[in-house]
Design a protein around this motif. Structure first.
Motif, PDB file in Angstrom:
ATOM      1  N   TYR A   1       0.950  -1.239   0.145  1.00 37.43           N
ATOM      2  CA  TYR A   1       0.106  -0.034  -0.037  1.00 37.43           C
ATOM      3  C   TYR A   1       1.017   1.076   0.076  1.00 37.43           C
ATOM      4  O   TYR A   1       1.192   1.661   0.929  1.00 37.43           O
ATOM      5  CB  TYR A   1      -0.874  -0.092   1.229  1.00 37.43           C
ATOM      6  CG  TYR A   1      -2.038  -1.228   1.400  1.00 37.43           C
ATOM      7  CD1 TYR A   1      -3.227  -1.109   0.456  1.00 37.43           C
ATOM      8  CD2 TYR A   1      -1.533  -2.372   1.957  1.00 37.43           C
ATOM      9  CE1 TYR A   1      -4.038  -2.203   0.621  1.00 37.43           C
ATOM     10  CE2 TYR A   1      -2.524  -3.217   1.768  1.00 37.43           C
ATOM     11  CZ  TYR A   1      -3.730  -3.062   1.130  1.00 37.43           C
ATOM     12  OH  TYR A   1      -4.508  -4.228   0.954  1.00 37.43           O
TER      13      TYR A   1
ATOM     14  N   ASP B   1       0.426   4.236  -0.679  1.00 37.92           N
ATOM     15  CA  ASP B   1      -0.114   5.641  -0.128  1.00 37.92           C
ATOM     16  C   ASP B   1       0.297   5.946   0.834  1.00 37.92           C
ATOM     17  O   ASP B   1       0.434   7.469   1.260  1.00 37.92           O
ATOM     18  CB  ASP B   1      -1.898   5.603  -0.234  1.00 37.92           C
ATOM     19  CG  ASP B   1      -2.289   4.320   0.458  1.00 37.92           C
ATOM     20  OD1 ASP B   1      -1.313   3.567   1.073  1.00 37.92           O
ATOM     21  OD2 ASP B   1      -3.299   4.385   0.816  1.00 37.92           O
TER      22      ASP B   1
ATOM     23  N   ASP C   1      -7.452   8.795  -7.210  1.00 38.99           N
ATOM     24  CA  ASP C   1      -7.891   7.621  -6.454  1.00 38.99           C
ATOM     25  C   ASP C   1      -6.790   6.957  -5.659  1.00 38.99           C
ATOM     26  O   ASP C   1      -5.746   6.542  -6.234  1.00 38.99           O
ATOM     27  CB  ASP C   1      -8.431   6.534  -7.468  1.00 38.99           C
ATOM     28  CG  ASP C   1      -9.295   5.372  -6.941  1.00 38.99           C
ATOM     29  OD1 ASP C   1      -9.215   5.444  -5.697  1.00 38.99           O
ATOM     30  OD2 ASP C   1      -9.818   4.522  -7.612  1.00 38.99           O
ATOM     31  N   ARG C   2      -6.970   6.533  -4.501  1.00 38.76           N
ATOM     32  CA  ARG C   2      -5.872   5.950  -3.477  1.00 38.76           C
ATOM     33  C   ARG C   2      -5.598   4.597  -3.989  1.00 38.76           C
ATOM     34  O   ARG C   2      -4.339   4.068  -3.956  1.00 38.76           O
ATOM     35  CB  ARG C   2      -6.459   5.669  -2.149  1.00 38.76           C
ATOM     36  CG  ARG C   2      -5.707   6.752  -0.965  1.00 38.76           C
ATOM     37  CD  ARG C   2      -6.517   6.755   0.316  1.00 38.76           C
ATOM     38  NE  ARG C   2      -6.108   5.431   0.905  1.00 38.76           N
ATOM     39  CZ  ARG C   2      -6.499   5.211   2.212  1.00 38.76           C
ATOM     40  NH1 ARG C   2      -7.161   6.388   2.747  1.00 38.76           N
ATOM     41  NH2 ARG C   2      -5.884   4.142   2.721  1.00 38.76           N
ATOM     42  N   LYS C   3      -6.355   3.756  -4.862  1.00 41.03           N
ATOM     43  CA  LYS C   3      -6.239   2.717  -5.191  1.00 41.03           C
ATOM     44  C   LYS C   3      -5.019   2.591  -6.558  1.00 41.03           C
ATOM     45  O   LYS C   3      -4.480   1.480  -6.636  1.00 41.03           O
ATOM     46  CB  LYS C   3      -7.244   1.853  -5.707  1.00 41.03           C
ATOM     47  CG  LYS C   3      -8.479   1.600  -4.545  1.00 41.03           C
ATOM     48  CD  LYS C   3      -9.483   0.582  -5.037  1.00 41.03           C
ATOM     49  CE  LYS C   3     -10.530   0.408  -3.872  1.00 41.03           C
ATOM     50  NZ  LYS C   3     -11.496   1.715  -3.932  1.00 41.03           N
ATOM     51  N   ASP C   4      -4.763   3.814  -6.905  1.00 42.65           N
ATOM     52  CA  ASP C   4      -3.816   3.761  -7.828  1.00 42.65           C
ATOM     53  C   ASP C   4      -2.502   3.693  -7.285  1.00 42.65           C
ATOM     54  O   ASP C   4      -1.612   2.920  -8.207  1.00 42.65           O
ATOM     55  CB  ASP C   4      -3.918   5.173  -8.706  1.00 42.65           C
ATOM     56  CG  ASP C   4      -4.964   5.199  -9.435  1.00 42.65           C
ATOM     57  OD1 ASP C   4      -5.442   4.165  -9.928  1.00 42.65           O
ATOM     58  OD2 ASP C   4      -5.328   6.197  -9.880  1.00 42.65           O
ATOM     59  N   LEU C   5      -2.366   3.669  -6.033  1.00 36.83           N
ATOM     60  CA  LEU C   5      -0.908   3.492  -5.274  1.00 36.83           C
ATOM     61  C   LEU C   5      -0.826   2.215  -4.536  1.00 36.83           C
ATOM     62  O   LEU C   5      -0.698   2.052  -3.453  1.00 36.83           O
ATOM     63  CB  LEU C   5      -0.709   4.650  -4.479  1.00 36.83           C
ATOM     64  CG  LEU C   5      -0.907   6.184  -4.985  1.00 36.83           C
ATOM     65  CD1 LEU C   5      -1.085   7.133  -3.872  1.00 36.83           C
ATOM     66  CD2 LEU C   5       0.263   6.370  -5.756  1.00 36.83           C
ATOM     67  N   PHE C   6      -0.885   0.921  -5.349  1.00 32.88           N
ATOM     68  CA  PHE C   6      -1.194  -0.496  -4.974  1.00 32.88           C
ATOM     69  C   PHE C   6      -0.365  -1.243  -5.770  1.00 32.88           C
ATOM     70  O   PHE C   6      -0.663  -1.139  -7.084  1.00 32.88           O
ATOM     71  CB  PHE C   6      -2.714  -0.773  -4.591  1.00 32.88           C
ATOM     72  CG  PHE C   6      -3.003  -1.918  -4.333  1.00 32.88           C
ATOM     73  CD1 PHE C   6      -2.378  -2.395  -2.946  1.00 32.88           C
ATOM     74  CD2 PHE C   6      -3.689  -3.005  -4.856  1.00 32.88           C
ATOM     75  CE1 PHE C   6      -2.767  -3.682  -2.421  1.00 32.88           C
ATOM     76  CE2 PHE C   6      -3.814  -4.171  -4.619  1.00 32.88           C
ATOM     77  CZ  PHE C   6      -3.483  -4.428  -3.225  1.00 32.88           C
ATOM     78  N   ILE C   7       0.325  -2.014  -5.109  1.00 29.43           N
ATOM     79  CA  ILE C   7       1.153  -3.091  -6.064  1.00 29.43           C
ATOM     80  C   ILE C   7       0.529  -4.475  -5.355  1.00 29.43           C
ATOM     81  O   ILE C   7       0.796  -4.547  -3.940  1.00 29.43           O
ATOM     82  CB  ILE C   7       2.349  -2.948  -5.804  1.00 29.43           C
ATOM     83  CG1 ILE C   7       2.864  -1.550  -6.586  1.00 29.43           C
ATOM     84  CG2 ILE C   7       3.176  -4.116  -6.620  1.00 29.43           C
ATOM     85  CD1 ILE C   7       4.544  -1.426  -6.785  1.00 29.43           C
TER      86      ILE C   7
END
Lengths: 152, 193
Positions: free
Chosen positions: A74, A76, A105-111
């Protein structure tokens, strides 16, 4: 009066402009700047060393089966300290100079990574085969055992 | 909220200069200094008509820095209501975006979007002034978005997948949607790694 105004204009012209043209021109970051976290999944062996040292605890590890380990990052809440890059023994993590991370969108910073692991015969948990050759042998061993009908 | 919608929304609602009100809900002042940096002549965000104002009632945009500490929840809600609609909320810094290292602390809410809706997230600890300008330009529709979620995988052999189907037919894998810092075993993350 008019002469002083003309003199002011000349002085202003000579001084030039210091304002950056960014974002209309690209501006690369300084060398050594720690920006976006990138992961090379092919090099990653899933040892979890980065999760041990992450101060923001943004790296979460879940074993979903004896073979598969899922690592979720995460980013973010990542503070870009670079500890994960330091401890990674397989050179899989890098903090490159990319800083343009703003998003809607916060979900863009997720691997999310799905990693293939070996299985310990005694405890049944995931472990890391040291080389790809060992990994292949582990797979073959598991398959034979399964075909023989023995317990897993 | 989609990018195209923000662009359309902006061109209709914010056709002129954006006036911003800057608030700190528990930040360490690092992000606040970067916000001040953006207003200096070197970065000069007044090119886009952006100006700091002293009252939320004059503002179009609310800049929020810091993880929301518990005493600041109600003031932040009142602040959000005081800004006249239409309004944009920009979360600056890792604290405001996701709670940073305090995301599960007892006195911290952990993220502005748990209290008020946020339109633009600018991560970084602290973000570079250029990163803040990039976020502003994203809100104005001048630049495209660059980041996206990544789901990567090792090359898993077919035979292993077959074994997995036989091995675990009745064990559905449900990953927690909200990151709470704990893995499936209930351990704090990092212990079982």
């Amino acid at each position: 009066m008019i002469a002083s105004k003309i003199r002011q204009i000349l002085i202003g012209k000579r001084a030039g402009s210091v304002t950056l043209k960014y974002p209309f021109e690209p501006r690369p970051s300084e060398p050594g700047y720690r920006g976006r976290v990138t992961v090379d999944t092919d090099k990653c062996v899933g040892c979890g060393g980065c999760a041990d040292v992450c101060p923001a605890r943004c790296i979460l590890i879940t074993d979903v089966s004896p073979f598969i380990r899922i690592i979720r990052r995460y980013l973010d809440r990542c503070i870009h300290c670079g500890r994960c890059e330091e401890v990674c023994a397989y050179d899989a993590l890098h903090l490159d100079g990319e800083y343009e991370l703003a998003t809607t969108d916060r979900k863009d910073l997720f691997i999310e990574q799905k990693l293939f692991m070996g299985t310990c015969n005694r405890c049944g948990r995931c472990y890391i085969p040291p080389t790809p050759l060992d990994r292949l042998m582990v797979v073959g061993f598991r398959k034979d055992e399964d075909l023989d009908g023995e317990t897993i | 909220m989609k990018e195209g919608f923000i662009r359309k929304f902006h061109s209709k609602a914010f056709g002129r200069s954006l006036w911003v009100f800057h608030t700190n809900v528990g930040a360490c002042n690092g992000c606040d200094i970067e916000v001040l940096d953006v207003l200096t002549p070197f970065f000069d965000v007044e090119r886009f008509g952006i100006k700091l104002v002293g009252s939320p009632r004059h503002a179009d945009v609310l800049l929020v820095t810091g993880p929301v500490t518990r005493p600041m929840v109600e003031p932040l809600k009142r602040l959000y209501e005081a800004v006249p609609s239409p309004k944009l909320v920009v979360a600056i810094g890792a604290c405001a975006v996701g709670g940073c290292v305090w995301f599960d602390t007892y006195n911290v809410i952990g993220g502005v979007d748990k209290v008020i809706p946020v339109d633009i997230y600018i991560p970084g600890c602290p973000p570079k002034p250029e990163a803040i300008i990039y976020g502003v330009a994203l809100a104005l529709g001048l630049v495209p978005k660059k980041v996206g979620p990544a789901i990567e995988s090792h090359e898993i052999p077919m035979e292993v997948e077959d074994i997995l189907k036989e091995l675990t037919p009745s064990r559905p894998v449900a990953l927690p949607v909200n990151p709470d810092g704990k893995n499936d075993n209930g351990k704090q993350d990092g212990e079982g790694a």
